[in-house]
Design a protein around this motif. Sequence first.
Motif, PDB file in Angstrom:
ATOM      1  N   ARG A  26      47.900  43.605  38.938  1.00 58.65           N
ATOM      2  CA  ARG A  26      48.156  43.893  40.474  1.00 58.65           C
ATOM      3  C   ARG A  26      48.474  42.805  41.024  1.00 58.65           C
ATOM      4  NH1 ARG A  26      43.786  47.779  39.995  1.00 58.65           N
ATOM      5  NH2 ARG A  26      42.585  46.433  41.049  1.00 58.65           N
ATOM      6  N   GLY A  27      47.869  41.604  40.594  1.00 52.01           N
ATOM      7  CA  GLY A  27      48.128  40.238  41.537  1.00 52.01           C
ATOM      8  C   GLY A  27      46.943  40.021  42.417  1.00 52.01           C
ATOM      9  N   ASP A  28      45.841  40.838  42.094  1.00 54.55           N
ATOM     10  CA  ASP A  28      44.590  40.661  42.927  1.00 54.55           C
ATOM     11  C   ASP A  28      44.083  39.350  43.014  1.00 54.55           C
ATOM     12  OD1 ASP A  28      44.967  43.440  43.572  1.00 54.55           O
ATOM     13  OD2 ASP A  28      43.177  44.021  42.349  1.00 54.55           O
ATOM     14  N   LEU A  30      45.822  36.431  42.947  1.00 54.21           N
ATOM     15  CA  LEU A  30      46.646  35.493  43.144  1.00 54.21           C
ATOM     16  C   LEU A  30      46.257  34.849  44.529  1.00 54.21           C
ATOM     17  CD1 LEU A  30      49.433  33.892  42.689  1.00 54.21           C
ATOM     18  CD2 LEU A  30      50.705  35.990  43.750  1.00 54.21           C
TER      19      LEU A  30
END
Length: 56
Positions: A26-28, A30
């Motif tokens: 989910r890109g949490d 990043l």
Amino acid sequence: MEALQGFGFPAGLAEVFADGDLGIARGDLLVETGDLSRLIARTTTSMPAAVAAAPG
């Protein structure tokens, strides 16, 4: 999660790893604030560049 349990991971630990993978997807995790570079007083290296530079 079932695959991890199939490899012998306890259910709770398998859930932690599976949730971490979902968060990464989910890109949490990043972060593009530059905080790490300031903290370590140098530019950071991307994962692809670090892997390419690794010996072997």
